[in-house]
Design a protein around this motif. Structure first.
Motif, short mmCIF file in Angstrom:
data_model
loop_
_atom_site.label_atom_id
_atom_site.label_comp_id
_atom_site.label_asym_id
_atom_site.label_seq_id
_atom_site.Cartn_x
_atom_site.Cartn_y
_atom_site.Cartn_z
N ALA A 140 32.90 18.33 44.14
CA ALA A 140 33.35 18.09 45.22
C ALA A 140 33.79 16.76 45.91
O ALA A 140 34.47 16.50 46.95
N ILE A 141 32.97 15.51 45.37
CA ILE A 141 33.04 14.20 45.73
C ILE A 141 34.76 13.94 45.40
O ILE A 141 35.32 13.05 46.21
N ARG A 142 35.20 14.25 44.12
CA ARG A 142 36.58 13.99 44.00
C ARG A 142 37.51 15.25 44.33
O ARG A 142 38.73 14.79 44.42
N ASP A 143 37.50 16.27 43.94
CA ASP A 143 38.32 17.49 44.23
C ASP A 143 37.91 18.54 45.20
O ASP A 143 38.40 18.52 46.12
N GLY A 144 36.98 19.30 44.73
CA GLY A 144 36.60 20.63 45.66
C GLY A 144 35.41 21.31 44.73
O GLY A 144 35.24 20.89 43.60
N PHE A 145 34.72 22.06 45.29
CA PHE A 145 33.65 23.04 44.54
C PHE A 145 34.51 23.72 43.48
O PHE A 145 35.46 24.30 43.62
N GLY A 146 33.88 23.55 42.11
CA GLY A 146 34.54 24.31 41.02
C GLY A 146 33.54 24.43 40.11
O GLY A 146 32.40 25.00 40.01
N ALA A 147 33.64 23.56 39.12
CA ALA A 147 32.84 23.70 37.62
C ALA A 147 31.32 23.38 38.01
O ALA A 147 30.71 24.19 37.55
N ASP A 148 31.21 22.70 38.85
CA ASP A 148 29.46 22.14 39.02
C ASP A 148 28.99 23.41 39.80
O ASP A 148 27.85 23.62 39.45
N VAL A 149 29.86 24.13 40.54
CA VAL A 149 29.14 25.19 41.37
C VAL A 149 28.85 26.29 40.20
O VAL A 149 27.82 27.01 40.13
N GLU A 150 29.88 26.56 39.31
CA GLU A 150 29.66 27.40 38.30
C GLU A 150 28.57 27.30 37.32
O GLU A 150 27.48 28.03 37.10
N TYR A 151 28.14 25.96 37.05
CA TYR A 151 27.14 25.65 36.23
C TYR A 151 25.66 25.51 36.93
O TYR A 151 24.79 26.32 36.39
N LEU A 152 25.79 25.23 38.32
CA LEU A 152 24.60 25.29 38.96
C LEU A 152 24.10 26.69 39.03
O LEU A 152 23.06 27.37 38.99
N ASN A 153 25.05 27.73 39.32
CA ASN A 153 24.82 29.22 39.43
C ASN A 153 24.20 29.56 38.18
O ASN A 153 23.28 30.41 38.23
N ARG A 154 24.65 29.40 37.04
CA ARG A 154 24.17 29.75 35.59
C ARG A 154 22.76 29.24 35.53
O ARG A 154 21.66 29.74 35.12
N ALA A 155 22.57 27.72 35.94
CA ALA A 155 21.37 27.38 35.69
C ALA A 155 20.41 27.87 36.54
O ALA A 155 19.07 28.14 36.09
N LEU A 156 20.63 28.29 37.91
CA LEU A 156 19.72 28.84 38.69
C LEU A 156 19.27 30.16 38.08
O LEU A 156 18.22 30.67 38.20
N GLN A 157 20.23 31.02 37.73
CA GLN A 157 20.24 32.17 37.22
C GLN A 157 18.99 32.28 36.25
O GLN A 157 18.33 33.24 35.91
N TYR A 158 19.34 31.41 35.25
CA TYR A 158 18.15 31.28 33.97
C TYR A 158 16.95 31.03 34.36
O TYR A 158 15.77 31.56 33.88
N VAL A 159 16.61 30.12 35.75
CA VAL A 159 15.37 29.86 36.12
C VAL A 159 14.79 31.04 36.73
O VAL A 159 13.68 31.48 36.56
N PHE A 160 15.61 31.84 37.38
CA PHE A 160 15.17 32.96 38.23
C PHE A 160 14.82 34.03 37.36
O PHE A 160 13.93 35.05 37.62
N GLU A 161 15.61 34.40 35.92
CA GLU A 161 15.19 35.05 35.01
C GLU A 161 13.90 34.77 34.26
O GLU A 161 13.47 35.95 33.57
N HIS A 162 13.27 33.64 34.28
CA HIS A 162 12.26 33.06 33.59
C HIS A 162 11.05 32.64 34.28
O HIS A 162 10.42 32.05 33.67
N ALA A 163 11.20 32.57 35.70
CA ALA A 163 9.99 32.21 36.41
C ALA A 163 10.01 32.99 37.65
O ALA A 163 10.86 33.43 38.31
N ALA A 164 8.59 33.30 38.23
CA ALA A 164 8.48 33.75 39.47
C ALA A 164 8.62 32.81 40.59
O ALA A 164 7.64 31.85 40.67
N ILE A 165 9.91 33.12 41.25
CA ILE A 165 10.12 32.07 42.20
C ILE A 165 10.03 32.75 43.59
O ILE A 165 10.32 33.75 43.83
#
Length: 255
Positions: free
Chosen positions: A123-148
C-alpha cells in the motif's frame, strides 16, 4: 521509506482513513497511491483447542522473501499473545527481530516478523494486495500451530511498517486488539472494522518522517475518530529506543 519515483520530493505521505483524512494534505507527508486491489481485511482467526507446536525459525511460506517466527523461551500459561511486527522499507523481519526480540521474549510474546513481497509494503506504492494475502497466510499458519489469545493479537511496525500497521490495524480491529506504531508516516484509507487501541511513538528529531507532519497529525485525527491513542514523543531520531520498545510491548499485552 523507498527511494523511488512514488515518493514526493519532500518525503511525505497522504493521511487518509475511511475518508476522514481524505481532505488533509500535508506539506511534508504526501504521496498518492493507486486504488486498492482489496480492502485490506484479513480472514485468519485464532482457533480453539490448538496446542502450541511452533518453534522459532523461518516462517517457510515465502521463498526468498519469507520471515521469521520467535517463540519465547518460556510460554505463558494458557494461550499466548501474538505480535505481527512489520519492518521498514528495504528491511526484513530478521532485522526487526534483532531490535525487538529480546524484549518480546522477556514479555512472553510470540512474534511473527514477515518480509514484505517487495522492498516495502504494497500500500506504500499501490494499494492493499499481495502483502495482505501473504500476511493472511502467515497468520493462519501461526493460528493453526499455536494457542493464541484472541484478545491479545497485536499488529505493530516501524517506519513504513508502522504506517502499514496502523492502516491494517484499523481495517482489522476485529482481529487486532491493539496497534503499535513506532515512527509512522501516514495511514492508508480502508473500511474500518472494530476499534483497536493505538500506541504511537516518534522521535522529536526525526528527519526521515518529521514528527510535526506525521505523528502530530495522525494522533489527533485518530483521537477525533474516537480511538484510544497513547502517544510517546522521545528525544531521538528515526529509531526505536529500547525503553520505548519495552513500554510499547508491555502496553500491547496488558489486558
Amino acid at each position: 521509506m523507498p527511494k523511488d519515483d512514488t515518493r514526493i520530493t519532500r518525503r511525505g505521505f497522504g493521511t487518509t482513513v475511511g475518508g476522514l483524512f481524505a481532505a488533509t494534505v500535508l506539506e511534508a507527508c504526501v504521496v498518492s497511491t493507486k486504488a486498492p486491489s482489496s480492502d485490506g481485511h484479513l480472514s485468519a482467526r485464532p482457533g480453539a483447542g490448538v496446542a502450541t507446536s511452533l518453534e522459532s525459525g523461518p516462517l517457510g511460506l515465502g521463498g526468498d522473501r519469507d520471515g521469521l517466527i520467535q517463540v519465547p523461551a518460556v510460554l505463558p500459561r494458557g494461550a499466548a499473545p501474538l505480535l505481527l511486527f512489520l519492518h521498514g522499507a528495504t528491511q526484513n523481519g530478521a532485522g526487526m527481530l534483532r531490535r525487538i526480540g529480546a524484549a518480546a521474549d522477556q514479555a512472553g510474546i510470540i512474534v511473527l516478523a514477515p518480509d514484505s513481497r517487495d522492498t516495502t509494503w504494497d500500500a506504500i506504492r499501490d494499494g492493499f494486495g499481495a502483502d495482505v494475502e501473504y500476511l493472511n497466510r502467515a497468520l493462519q499458519y501461526v493460528f493453526e500451530h499455536a494457542a493464541i489469545d484472541p484478545a491479545r493479537v497485536v499488529i505493530g511496525g516501524f517506519s513504513d511498517g508502522a504506517s502499514y500497521a496502523i492502516s491494517l490495524g484499523l481495517a482489522n480491529g476485529d482481529l487486532f486488539s491493539r496497534v503499535l506504531a513506532f515512527s509512522p508516516g501516514f495511514v492508508v484509507s480502508a473500511p474500518p472494522h472494530g476499534h483497536p487501541h493505538v500506541f504511537v511513538s516518534h522521535g522529536l528529531s526525526d528527519r526521515i518522517l518529521p514528527i510535526d507532519q506525521c505523528s502530530r497529525v495522525i494522533v489527533p485525527r485518530l483521537t477525533s475518530m474516537g480511538y484510544d491513542v497513547t502517544f510517546r514523543e522521545f528525544d531521538g531520531r528515526h529509531e526505536m529506543p529500547p525503553a520505548v520498545v519495552s513500554e510499547g510491548l508491555k502496553w500491547a499485552t496488558t489486558a
